[in-house]
Motif scaffolding. Structure first.
Motif, PDB file in Angstrom:
ATOM      1  N   LEU A 312      -8.459 -36.327  23.958  1.00 52.84           N
ATOM      2  CA  LEU A 312      -9.791 -35.752  23.816  1.00 52.84           C
ATOM      3  C   LEU A 312     -10.632 -35.969  25.070  1.00 52.84           C
ATOM      4  N   ILE A 313     -11.100 -34.870  25.657  1.00 47.04           N
ATOM      5  CA  ILE A 313     -12.131 -34.889  26.700  1.00 47.04           C
ATOM      6  C   ILE A 313     -13.037 -33.695  26.404  1.00 47.04           C
ATOM      7  N   PRO A 314     -14.215 -33.906  25.849  1.00 43.99           N
ATOM      8  CA  PRO A 314     -15.093 -32.777  25.510  1.00 43.99           C
ATOM      9  C   PRO A 314     -15.371 -31.879  26.707  1.00 43.99           C
ATOM     10  N   LEU A 315     -15.589 -30.605  26.429  1.00 43.89           N
ATOM     11  CA  LEU A 315     -15.783 -29.612  27.477  1.00 43.89           C
ATOM     12  C   LEU A 315     -16.840 -30.032  28.488  1.00 43.89           C
ATOM     13  N   ALA A 316     -17.947 -30.573  28.005  1.00 44.86           N
ATOM     14  CA  ALA A 316     -19.043 -30.939  28.914  1.00 44.86           C
ATOM     15  C   ALA A 316     -18.661 -32.049  29.883  1.00 44.86           C
ATOM     16  N   GLN A 317     -17.563 -32.773  29.598  1.00 43.57           N
ATOM     17  CA  GLN A 317     -17.165 -33.899  30.437  1.00 43.57           C
ATOM     18  C   GLN A 317     -15.957 -33.599  31.327  1.00 43.57           C
ATOM     19  N   ILE A 318     -15.486 -32.353  31.283  1.00 43.92           N
ATOM     20  CA  ILE A 318     -14.256 -32.002  31.990  1.00 43.92           C
ATOM     21  C   ILE A 318     -14.341 -32.321  33.482  1.00 43.92           C
ATOM     22  N   THR A 319     -15.383 -31.872  34.123  1.00 41.30           N
ATOM     23  CA  THR A 319     -15.490 -32.075  35.570  1.00 41.30           C
ATOM     24  C   THR A 319     -15.610 -33.552  35.917  1.00 41.30           C
ATOM     25  N   ALA A 320     -16.433 -34.281  35.181  1.00 39.96           N
ATOM     26  CA  ALA A 320     -16.651 -35.696  35.481  1.00 39.96           C
ATOM     27  C   ALA A 320     -15.405 -36.527  35.230  1.00 39.96           C
ATOM     28  N   ARG A 321     -14.561 -36.100  34.282  1.00 37.10           N
ATOM     29  CA  ARG A 321     -13.384 -36.892  33.910  1.00 37.10           C
ATOM     30  C   ARG A 321     -12.079 -36.236  34.350  1.00 37.10           C
ATOM     31  N   ALA A 322     -12.155 -35.372  35.337  1.00 40.74           N
ATOM     32  CA  ALA A 322     -10.961 -34.650  35.775  1.00 40.74           C
ATOM     33  C   ALA A 322      -9.863 -35.591  36.262  1.00 40.74           C
ATOM     34  N   ALA A 323     -10.241 -36.762  36.757  1.00 45.83           N
ATOM     35  CA  ALA A 323      -9.228 -37.703  37.255  1.00 45.83           C
ATOM     36  C   ALA A 323      -8.278 -38.157  36.150  1.00 45.83           C
ATOM     37  N   GLU A 324      -8.708 -38.018  34.887  1.00 45.76           N
ATOM     38  CA  GLU A 324      -7.854 -38.418  33.753  1.00 45.76           C
ATOM     39  C   GLU A 324      -6.833 -37.343  33.392  1.00 45.76           C
ATOM     40  N   ILE A 325      -6.927 -36.182  34.024  1.00 49.90           N
ATOM     41  CA  ILE A 325      -6.053 -35.056  33.701  1.00 49.90           C
ATOM     42  C   ILE A 325      -5.005 -34.911  34.799  1.00 49.90           C
ATOM     43  N   PRO A 326      -3.728 -34.997  34.469  1.00 47.29           N
ATOM     44  CA  PRO A 326      -2.685 -34.968  35.506  1.00 47.29           C
ATOM     45  C   PRO A 326      -2.575 -33.597  36.174  1.00 47.29           C
ATOM     46  N   ARG A 327      -2.157 -33.622  37.423  1.00 48.92           N
ATOM     47  CA  ARG A 327      -1.932 -32.386  38.171  1.00 48.92           C
ATOM     48  C   ARG A 327      -0.455 -32.072  38.330  1.00 48.92           C
ATOM     49  N   ASP A 328       0.416 -33.030  37.958  1.00 43.60           N
ATOM     50  CA  ASP A 328       1.843 -32.863  38.224  1.00 43.60           C
ATOM     51  C   ASP A 328       2.626 -32.384  37.008  1.00 43.60           C
ATOM     52  N   LYS A 329       1.947 -31.923  35.973  1.00 47.36           N
ATOM     53  CA  LYS A 329       2.625 -31.405  34.788  1.00 47.36           C
ATOM     54  C   LYS A 329       1.758 -30.312  34.152  1.00 47.36           C
ATOM     55  N   PRO A 330       2.332 -29.459  33.317  1.00 46.03           N
ATOM     56  CA  PRO A 330       1.536 -28.427  32.641  1.00 46.03           C
ATOM     57  C   PRO A 330       0.436 -29.051  31.787  1.00 46.03           C
ATOM     58  N   VAL A 331      -0.761 -28.505  31.908  1.00 41.71           N
ATOM     59  CA  VAL A 331      -1.896 -28.937  31.092  1.00 41.71           C
ATOM     60  C   VAL A 331      -2.209 -27.816  30.110  1.00 41.71           C
ATOM     61  N   LEU A 332      -2.079 -28.095  28.822  1.00 42.12           N
ATOM     62  CA  LEU A 332      -2.315 -27.122  27.759  1.00 42.12           C
ATOM     63  C   LEU A 332      -3.598 -27.519  27.040  1.00 42.12           C
ATOM     64  N   VAL A 333      -4.577 -26.633  27.066  1.00 48.00           N
ATOM     65  CA  VAL A 333      -5.925 -26.972  26.607  1.00 48.00           C
ATOM     66  C   VAL A 333      -6.226 -26.238  25.303  1.00 48.00           C
ATOM     67  N   HIS A 334      -6.742 -26.973  24.322  1.00 48.95           N
ATOM     68  CA  HIS A 334      -7.132 -26.290  23.087  1.00 48.95           C
ATOM     69  C   HIS A 334      -8.501 -26.767  22.620  1.00 48.95           C
ATOM     70  N   CYS A 335      -9.150 -25.915  21.831  1.00 49.12           N
ATOM     71  CA  CYS A 335     -10.426 -26.257  21.189  1.00 49.12           C
ATOM     72  C   CYS A 335     -10.317 -25.805  19.741  1.00 49.12           C
ATOM     73  N   ARG A 336     -11.395 -25.321  19.149  1.00 51.15           N
ATOM     74  CA  ARG A 336     -11.324 -24.862  17.759  1.00 51.15           C
ATOM     75  C   ARG A 336     -10.727 -23.465  17.667  1.00 51.15           C
ATOM     76  N   SER A 337     -11.209 -22.549  18.528  1.00 51.66           N
ATOM     77  CA  SER A 337     -10.765 -21.163  18.395  1.00 51.66           C
ATOM     78  C   SER A 337     -10.289 -20.532  19.694  1.00 51.66           C
ATOM     79  N   GLY A 338     -10.508 -21.188  20.832  1.00 50.80           N
ATOM     80  CA  GLY A 338     -10.021 -20.663  22.101  1.00 50.80           C
ATOM     81  C   GLY A 338     -11.077 -20.341  23.120  1.00 50.80           C
ATOM     82  N   VAL A 339     -12.363 -20.381  22.743  1.00 47.60           N
ATOM     83  CA  VAL A 339     -13.421 -20.058  23.698  1.00 47.60           C
ATOM     84  C   VAL A 339     -13.685 -21.223  24.646  1.00 47.60           C
TER      85      VAL A 339
END
Length: 377
Positions: A312-339
């Motif tokens: 879990l990383i809420p949308l509003a925190q994506i940029t600030a917490r980008a270091a927690e998201i790996p760049r060396d593997k596929p990142v699959l992102v989901h929310c409630r409906s896709g927006v």
């Protein structure tokens, strides 16, 4: 003005006994045609109380079917209605409440393409929706057609009621809210939750305002916004004023036709975002392919239901917490409906991520197609 049959005189005896109401007001109700946009949490008490009160014609707009998660607050429906179109179940219930009622069903979305056509034959509109695009559309349509718009909104433990009617000297919804809040700032009821009794309280007040407008009794909430906090049961009334520069009801309106309300409210996913279906996600998991599953909903949503192995990383925190998201593997992102997930993917692409996809349909699609036991609705 239509006459009342003997059976109706008996049915409405408690109304007729009030000198301030009486036969004249009851006949006005029978002659009235009311459009309720939405047959959910607010639409349930609105339609039931207007039907019982004797409104002659009640139109309902809703494309959905009854789901089990509706039953906590949508008292139009019962267990046996699960899976039925909402309007079919609503019609049966409302005619059981009052067989003298005419129910008109509009089983479709209320959109820019059909709003004027649907609303044209009604005397007033009642907004029972839970999203900003339809809220702005119902307001604008009511302004253009010169009809009152009885507004209501609910979230968690709080609700609001107002009557927007520029042709009666009151402001419209855009006078109060010229622009919608930024996406993700205000959750929907599905995302943020709602106390089950709250729509009953707010919807009943909307029905009351409609009755006052139809019959001419009392003082409707014209130019007023009523706010209720259910936890303290505190009611506060705020004064609203017309904005002479309002783009819809102002002195020189600039919006005279429906616009892209989804885009206006920031609910249109960014273009050209790569997507993956929930079935493709499940296939990757079954093959144990390495990936990072990112959930960009809010913590309360995540606590209620999550896909196993997601982070879990809420949308509003994506940029600030980008270091927690790996760049060396596929990142699959989901929310409630896709927006929100599509917006997160766009933000990550701006940060240089190349292996990132949005899960189309989000956790709702996952619950429907992959894991029906997940309480994601």
């Amino acid at each position: 003005m239509p006459d009342l049959a003997p059976a109706e005189l008996q049915r409405y005896a408690r109304h007729l006994a009030m000198p301030e109401f009486g036969l004249a007001a009851q006949k006005k109700l029978k002659a009235a045609r009311v459009l309720c946009i939405g047959a959910g949490g607010l639409g349930s008490p609105i339609s039931m109380y207007l039907a019982a009160a004797g409104v002659g014609t009640l139109g309902l707009v809703d494309p959905d079917v009854v789901e089990v998660s509706n039953l906590q607050r949508q008292l139009l429906f019962g267990q046996s209605d699960i899976g039925r179109p909402k309007l079919e179940a609503a019609r049966d219930r409302l005619l059981d409440i009052n067989p003298h009622l005419e129910v008109r069903m509009h089983r479709e979305m209320f959109t820019a393409a059909n709003a004027r056509e649907i609303a044209a034959d009604y005397d007033l509109l009642i907004d029972g929706t839970d999203n900003f695009p339809t809220r702005y559309l119902s307001n604008d349509t009511a302004v253009w057609l010169g009809k009152p718009n009885v507004y209501g909104s609910i979230l968690r433990f709080e609700g609001q009621v107002a009557v927007f009617a520029p042709h009666l000297g009151a402001p419209c919804y855009r006078c109060m809210s010229p622009t919608p809040p930024k996406p993700g700032l205000v959750p929907s009821c599905a995302e943020g939750g709602v106390l089950g009794v709250l729509p009953g309280l707010v919807g009943t007040m909307q029905a009351l305002e409609a009755i006052k407008l139809i019959t001419g009794i009392g003082q409707p909430l014209l130019g007023k916004l009523l706010h209720v906090d259910a936890l303290s049961l505190r009611f506060r009334t705020f004064t609203l004023r017309r904005d002479p520069d309002c783009p819809v009801c102002g002195e020189n309106p600039t919006i005279t036709e429906p616009i892209d309300y989804q885009g206006f409210c920031g609910m249109t996913p960014p273009p050209n975002v790569p997507t993956i279906t929930v079935q493709e996600l499940q296939d990757k998991r079954s093959r144990q392919e390495d990936h990072f599953l990112l959930d960009v909903r809010e913590p309360d949503e995540y606590a209620a239901a999550q896909i196993e192995g997601s982070t879990l990383i809420p949308l509003a925190q994506i940029t600030a917490r980008a270091a927690e998201i790996p760049r060396d593997k596929p990142v699959l992102v989901h929310c409630r409906s896709g927006v929100r997930s599509a917006k997160a993917v766009a933000a990550l692409q701006d940060l240089g991520y190349t292996q990132v996809w949005s899960v189309a349909g989000g956790i709702l699609a996952w619950a429907k197609e992959i894991d029906p036991t997940l309480p994601a609705a």
